[in-house]
Design a protein around this motif. Sequence first.
Motif, PDB file in Angstrom:
ATOM      1  N   ARG A   1       0.492   9.112  11.032  1.00  0.00           N
ATOM      2  CA  ARG A   1       0.378  10.090   9.942  1.00  0.00           C
ATOM      3  C   ARG A   1       0.375   9.485   8.545  1.00  0.00           C
ATOM      4  O   ARG A   1       0.135  10.205   7.579  1.00  0.00           O
ATOM      5  N   CYS A   2       0.662   8.194   8.406  1.00  0.00           N
ATOM      6  CA  CYS A   2       0.741   7.613   7.053  1.00  0.00           C
ATOM      7  C   CYS A   2      -0.589   7.762   6.328  1.00  0.00           C
ATOM      8  O   CYS A   2      -1.617   7.282   6.795  1.00  0.00           O
ATOM      9  N   PRO A   3      -0.585   8.427   5.171  1.00  0.00           N
ATOM     10  CA  PRO A   3      -1.841   8.653   4.449  1.00  0.00           C
ATOM     11  C   PRO A   3      -2.447   7.365   3.890  1.00  0.00           C
ATOM     12  O   PRO A   3      -3.611   7.339   3.545  1.00  0.00           O
TER      13      PRO A   3
ATOM     14  N   LYS B   1       0.817  -1.227   0.000  1.00  0.00           N
ATOM     15  CA  LYS B   1       0.000   0.000   0.000  1.00  0.00           C
ATOM     16  C   LYS B   1       0.850   1.277   0.000  1.00  0.00           C
ATOM     17  O   LYS B   1       0.400   2.336  -0.387  1.00  0.00           O
ATOM     18  N   CYS B   2       2.084   1.170   0.495  1.00  0.00           N
ATOM     19  CA  CYS B   2       2.948   2.351   0.606  1.00  0.00           C
ATOM     20  C   CYS B   2       3.247   2.932  -0.768  1.00  0.00           C
ATOM     21  O   CYS B   2       3.666   2.227  -1.670  1.00  0.00           O
ATOM     22  N   TYR B   3       3.001   4.242  -0.955  1.00  0.00           N
ATOM     23  CA  TYR B   3       3.306   4.871  -2.245  1.00  0.00           C
ATOM     24  C   TYR B   3       4.477   5.853  -2.145  1.00  0.00           C
ATOM     25  O   TYR B   3       4.579   6.786  -2.918  1.00  0.00           O
ATOM     26  N   GLN B   4       5.317   5.656  -1.126  1.00  0.00           N
ATOM     27  CA  GLN B   4       6.592   6.380  -1.046  1.00  0.00           C
ATOM     28  C   GLN B   4       6.456   7.902  -0.993  1.00  0.00           C
ATOM     29  O   GLN B   4       7.242   8.624  -1.612  1.00  0.00           O
ATOM     30  N   CYS B   5       5.478   8.388  -0.225  1.00  0.00           N
ATOM     31  CA  CYS B   5       5.328   9.842  -0.111  1.00  0.00           C
ATOM     32  C   CYS B   5       6.401  10.433   0.796  1.00  0.00           C
ATOM     33  O   CYS B   5       6.707  11.616   0.722  1.00  0.00           O
ATOM     34  N   GLY B   6       6.952   9.621   1.697  1.00  0.00           N
ATOM     35  CA  GLY B   6       8.027  10.095   2.567  1.00  0.00           C
ATOM     36  C   GLY B   6       7.560  10.753   3.856  1.00  0.00           C
ATOM     37  O   GLY B   6       8.368  11.248   4.649  1.00  0.00           O
ATOM     38  N   LYS B   7       6.254  10.756   4.106  1.00  0.00           N
ATOM     39  CA  LYS B   7       5.744  11.424   5.302  1.00  0.00           C
ATOM     40  C   LYS B   7       6.258  10.774   6.588  1.00  0.00           C
ATOM     41  O   LYS B   7       6.519  11.457   7.583  1.00  0.00           O
ATOM     42  N   CYS B   8       6.406   9.454   6.549  1.00  0.00           N
ATOM     43  CA  CYS B   8       6.893   8.756   7.749  1.00  0.00           C
ATOM     44  C   CYS B   8       8.292   9.240   8.125  1.00  0.00           C
ATOM     45  O   CYS B   8       8.587   9.472   9.299  1.00  0.00           O
ATOM     46  N   SER B   9       9.148   9.436   7.124  1.00  0.00           N
ATOM     47  CA  SER B   9      10.503   9.922   7.404  1.00  0.00           C
ATOM     48  C   SER B   9      10.473  11.378   7.852  1.00  0.00           C
ATOM     49  O   SER B   9      11.231  11.784   8.734  1.00  0.00           O
TER      50      SER B   9
HETATM   51  S1  SF4 Z   1       3.988   7.623   5.094  1.00  0.00           S
HETATM   52 FE1  SF4 Z   1       5.699   6.231   4.676  1.00  0.00          FE
HETATM   53  S2  SF4 Z   1       4.744   4.192   4.688  1.00  0.00           S
HETATM   54 FE2  SF4 Z   1       3.070   5.651   4.464  1.00  0.00          FE
HETATM   55  S3  SF4 Z   1       2.792   5.823   2.243  1.00  0.00           S
HETATM   56 FE3  SF4 Z   1       4.189   7.489   2.843  1.00  0.00          FE
HETATM   57  S4  SF4 Z   1       6.234   6.608   2.540  1.00  0.00           S
HETATM   58 FE4  SF4 Z   1       4.802   4.886   2.547  1.00  0.00          FE
END
Ligand code: SF4
Lengths: 302, 190
Positions: free
Chosen positions: B81-83, B27-35
């Motif tokens: 916070r992961c969308p 499901k992860c689309y690599q938005c980078g919010k987690c980092s």
């Molecule tokens: S917040 Fe992290 S785990 Fe969630 S979709 Fe974005 S990159 Fe993937």
Amino acid sequence: MDYAYFPGCSLESTGIEFHMSAKAVTKALGINLIEIPDWNCCGASSAHTRGHWISLALPARNMAIAEAAKLDVAIPCAACYARSKQVEVEVSQSAETRAKIEEIIGRPYKGESKARNLTDILYRDLGVDKIAAKVVRPLDGLNVLTYYGCLMTRPPELACDDVEDPVSLDEIMKALGANVLQWGFKTECCGGSLTACRPKVGLDMTQKILDAAIKAGADCIVTACPMCHSNLDMRQAQLAKHDHNYHMPVFFITEMIGLALGMKQKDLGVDRHFIATEEVMCKLEEYEQEQIQKMMNEGGEA
Amino acid sequence: MTLNERQQQNEALRSEFLRRSGVDVSKCYQCGKCSAGCPVGDHMDIPTNKIMRLVQMGLIDEAMQSSAIWLCASCVTCTTRCPKGVDVAHVMETLRQMAKDHNCVAEKNIDKFHTVWMNILHKMGRMYEPGLIVGRNMVTGNIFQDTSFGVPYLAHRKLKLMPYKSNNIDEIKRMIEKAEAMDREEGGAR
Ligand code: SF4
Ligand code: SF4
């Protein structure tokens, strides 16, 4: 209002002020805490790194003892709260989990006895009006920052307050008369056990929070987590060795309530802090004197 | 190891990861919010979203050997916070547990801290801070680290000197052993 009481390990040692003040304050406010006999450690920062079942089983035993007495459990420590809440939620949602947990702990536990955060009990069950009604020594003039840390608000399904902008500590502090400042670090992580096992990384996290508190112009920080308190209060000395000189007193919410209720510092454990709290006390006294002077002057003019 | 062997090994790790975590990383689309929101991000060798990418690609071994998974403070900001609703913190946790079982722990001192903690729990059923400070320093070889705090803790009347002796220590021990056995069974490694 009767609750089973789970103090947890920190409240017997590094967070003993929380234990002392929680007991004193709840008694004064008519909340009856009955300590769970022979409770065990909830596993806190370590069990969950080892495995799923061990992290659920440890808090489950305590919850099961409370359930046998048909009581919900009041938990001051944010970490103990989150661990205990997790097993309550998982057991009440899955019959399979329940069966496994009951097998491991050798006691029945249906998840009927609820894990409740003590701050949430004060805020929601008792209500700030009832607290305000008992205030004899308002904290007027004191600029405070509320700090919730991680485990009162995350993960969302276990949270006892809003995930991004929690308010329970704010509302209680306002009811005591304090001036609550705003900042962006309410729910930032203090570093947890990293300050002990990876000091460089952990201290960096603690430092960011203290820097922000100084910038906000706070007289003190108020928290409801013994881990956060220990990191923010005790680690200031360690940071001083790295040329960061702070003097930021950190209080537990129940200590603040106790002070406003007119209790003695010694009875609340306030005299056990690493960072001395005299300045906060002086500020309160000065403000009180000023107000009295003002009232007398106004009286004289009339 | 040949490429083929590594592929096979990673296939096995991948299904172990899926079984143990139950998280659908696709499901992860690599938005980078987690980092972006991670409080330890500055110190990690591999940022959280890249760990997610490694797991997605089936490179569990690389993710397991990172120090990032041990520096993770379990603050759960990423999951919150992961969308896409991915339980990122649980991915980190599962990787830690697997790294331990597969003997590839990158941050030995952090791991030892937890081992000392669990050993005390086994013996006493409650935490005993003097034991934790001394025990941790002994296994890490850093004998004096933090003992400088044991003394001020005492001065501030914060350490209980005598460990608590549970009346039901046998019950607690039995419970811990059962739970650990169940974890081992489901881990299926070790
Ligand atoms: S917040 Fe992290 S785990 Fe969630 S979709 Fe974005 S990159 Fe993937
Ligand atoms: S749980 Fe771990 S990875 Fe996620 S934001 Fe917190 S420290 Fe970073």
